[in-house]
Design a protein around this motif. Structure first.
Motif, short mmCIF file in Angstrom:
data_model
loop_
_atom_site.label_atom_id
_atom_site.label_comp_id
_atom_site.label_asym_id
_atom_site.label_seq_id
_atom_site.Cartn_x
_atom_site.Cartn_y
_atom_site.Cartn_z
N TYR A 177 -6.95 11.76 3.20
CA TYR A 177 -5.91 10.73 3.19
C TYR A 177 -6.23 9.76 2.05
O TYR A 177 -7.35 9.28 1.93
N LYS A 232 6.54 -0.79 1.53
CA LYS A 232 5.30 -0.68 2.30
C LYS A 232 4.40 -1.88 2.02
O LYS A 232 3.48 -1.80 1.21
N ALA A 250 4.95 4.09 12.86
CA ALA A 250 4.90 4.14 11.39
C ALA A 250 5.44 5.49 10.91
O ALA A 250 4.85 6.15 10.07
N GLY A 284 5.81 11.35 9.08
CA GLY A 284 5.06 10.39 8.25
C GLY A 284 3.84 11.07 7.67
O GLY A 284 3.39 12.10 8.19
N THR A 285 3.30 10.50 6.63
CA THR A 285 2.17 11.12 5.96
C THR A 285 0.96 11.24 6.89
O THR A 285 0.35 12.29 7.01
N ARG A 312 -5.38 6.26 0.02
CA ARG A 312 -4.75 4.96 0.27
C ARG A 312 -4.79 4.10 -1.00
O ARG A 312 -5.77 3.42 -1.27
N GLY A 325 0.44 5.73 1.05
CA GLY A 325 -0.39 6.70 1.78
C GLY A 325 0.05 8.09 1.37
O GLY A 325 1.24 8.39 1.40
N PHE A 381 0.83 -1.21 0.00
CA PHE A 381 0.00 0.00 0.00
C PHE A 381 0.86 1.25 0.00
O PHE A 381 2.06 1.19 0.17
N TYR A 387 3.37 -4.47 8.92
CA TYR A 387 2.52 -3.86 9.95
C TYR A 387 1.89 -4.97 10.81
O TYR A 387 1.74 -4.80 12.02
C1 COI Z 1 1.25 6.80 6.46
O1 COI Z 1 1.78 7.62 7.20
O2 COI Z 1 0.75 7.05 5.38
C2 COI Z 1 1.19 5.43 6.85
O3 COI Z 1 1.17 4.60 6.01
C3 COI Z 1 1.08 5.11 8.23
C4 COI Z 1 0.00 4.18 8.42
C5 COI Z 1 0.34 2.79 8.48
C6 COI Z 1 -1.28 4.64 8.92
#
Ligand code: COI
Ligand code: PLP
Length: 487
Positions: free
Chosen positions: A226, A286, A325, A391-392, A228, A162, A160, A291
């Motif tokens: 956000y 990722k 993360a 982090g994002t 994904r 983000g 994935f 995770y």
């Molecule tokens: C992100 O910061 O985009 C992540 O992927 C952290 C997440 C696993 C919620």
């Protein structure tokens, strides 16, 4: 032998009339295609009428009426009972079911949290060996229907990304460095033996979806959409191997703070028992498995009252790698220090942005190994000024306390003033509060430009461009091919 067939896009009543003759039907992009032999009704025997043939015909063959579709010999035909035929019919209907109305959007001022609310649409693209990535489409947000034997459920061939879209002060919508996520997803795909998606296609797909769901991009301070993107292995087979089929999907969630603490300092537990990653493993990409493997440590930290885990290296358990993360930064005696990328640390896009920003402000930055012992020495001597995760999802998150073995260390001078942390945070989120930064990629909400270019798939002609999406409520693709946005 081979028999000429015709392809029809049919409505419900016509489909019922054709039922006995249908050789194959496929639901794509909100439409149902059926294939019938070109024969007079009188030519079809009772026996043939009862046949519902599920031959291996690809969608591009279906759509190309110059192609003769081979009809297998009678003895090789798979006979399906009326009940089974009805079941197939019903399944197809369920797959194309679409929501009646858009979902209610969060109210202004409503606490969004992280990842609880999903927008009206999602992006999907399929991969089949021999065909490449194909059938890119924006469809209503909906559950997936997957075979229980799909590889993703057993061997976690999945990954994935983000990233975020921000609403700017002028009402426009912009993405934070989407090309960087696309590049990272390429290296993730490589490591997991998943065929790559071109960077431009990834970015176009994100833009297309965000343009359709633009009204879901929140505008309150510290909120964003956000995004994904993720890829799953869908081949239904239990042997351990790289899948021959995948789906690349993007969903979006209007979100606020990732941590309950918001931008307040978090308490971190230095984990010595479990490791997140090790050399040669998958720490630098990722994938979901990373995770899953991190949860035991996370639970342990929570039980002890800490919100995240500080990960040490997988070999000596001595050097600092990441925090939860997020990537981690320290300010020690005026120098910004962050663990160097070593193959087991995720190359964060926020990390890269913070390094670039600090350098552009003339601050010394060191990417190097840093041991937990060195850090604690710096804390004891007063040299450790600040510590934050990047982090994002969390953006920039100050670390207030660290627990190592049985000792708890407070970062900084105890005033909870973190000037560097705040400066980095303001600049990274500037995307959301100002107009443009060098990291902005603007999403045109009036028209998504360009043709949605696809790899290796003859069914994706330029006419199947997602340029059709104009950001207003998308209409069902009347005659627009099966790959356009469908409401
Ligand atoms: C992100 O910061 O985009 C992540 O992927 C952290 C997440 C696993 C919620
Ligand atoms: N490290 C891990 C393990 C992560 O999951 C994330 C989140 O994406 C990061 C670091 C930060 O990466 P980025 O800044 O690209 O979001």
């Amino acid at each position: 032998g081979r028999q000429r067939v015709d392809t029809f896009v049919v409505d419900e009543s016509y489909r019922e009339r054709l039922n006995g003759f249908i050789k194959k039907q496929v639901a794509e992009g909100g439409q149902v295609y059926v294939v019938c032999p070109v024969v007079e009704e009188s030519q079809v025997s009772e026996e043939e009428e009862a046949d519902l043939l599920l031959s291996d015909i690809s969608i591009d063959e279906l759509l190309d009426d110059s192609i003769d579709i081979p009809i297998p010999e009678k003895k090789k035909r798979k006979r399906i009972s009326k009940e089974a035929a009805e079941k197939i019919e019903n399944t197809v209907k369920r797959e194309v079911k679409i929501p009646d109305a858009p979902k209610a959007k969060p109210q202004k001022g409503e606490k969004l949290g992280f990842g609880h609310i999903f927008t009206d649409h999602m992006f999907i693209m399929d991969y089949d060996e021999g065909m490449g990535w194909h059938d890119a489409r924006v469809v209503p947000y909906q559950p997936l229907s997957l075979d229980p034997s799909a590889l993703v459920f057993h061997y976690a061939q999945e990954c994935f990304e983000g990233l975020k879209a921000y609403r700017c002060a002028d009402g426009s919508v912009q993405l934070f460095r989407p090309d960087k996520n696309a590049e990272r997803m390429q290296s993730t795909h490589d490591r997991l033996c998943i065929p790559q998606i071109p960077v431009a296609d990834f970015v176009d797909a994100v833009k297309a979806l965000v343009a359709v769901d633009k009204d879901w991009v929140p505008s309150e301070p510290d909120t964003s959409l956000y995004i994904r993107p993720f890829t799953i292995a869908t081949e239904p087979i239990l042997g351990v191997k790289a899948s021959a089929k995948y789906q690349f999907i993007i969903i979006c969630s209007p979100s606020g703070a990732y941590y309950a603490e918001g931008l307040n300092p978090v308490k971190i537990y230095v984990e010595e028992e479990f490791v997140r990653a090790c050399p040669g493993g998958t720490g630098a990409i990722k994938c979901g498995g990373n995770y899953a493997a991190s949860m035991a440590a996370g639970e342990k930290a929570h039980k002890l009252g800490y919100s995240q885990v500080l990960w040490l290296d997988g070999v000596e358990r001595k050097y600092i790698e990441e925090v939860g993360a997020m990537n981690i930064f320290f300010k020690i005696n005026g120098t910004i220090v962050t663990p160097m990328l070593n193959g087991s640390i995720l190359p964060g896009i926020t990390r890269n942005s913070v390094i670039e920003l600090c350098k552009s402000w003339g601050l010394p930055v060191e990417e190097r190994k840093i041991s937990v012992e060195e850090l604690l020495e710096a804390q004891k001597s007063g040299a450790l000024e600040e510590c934050f995760g990047t982090g994002t999802a969390a953006v920039i998150s100050p670390v207030g306390k660290l627990r190592y073995k049985d000792e708890v260390f407070t970062i900084g001078d105890g005033t909870e003033e973190y000037p560097l942390t705040n400066r980095c945070c303001a600049q990274v989120t500037a995307c959301g509060i100002r107009t443009r930064t060098k990291y902005s990629t603007v999403v045109s909400t009036s028209a998504v430009g360009g043709t949605f270019k696809m790899l290796g798939s003859p069914c994706c002609s330029p006419d199947n461009s997602l340029a059709a999406i104009d950001g207003t409520a998308p209409e069902a693709a009347a005659g627009g091919g099966p790959y356009a946005a469908t409401a």
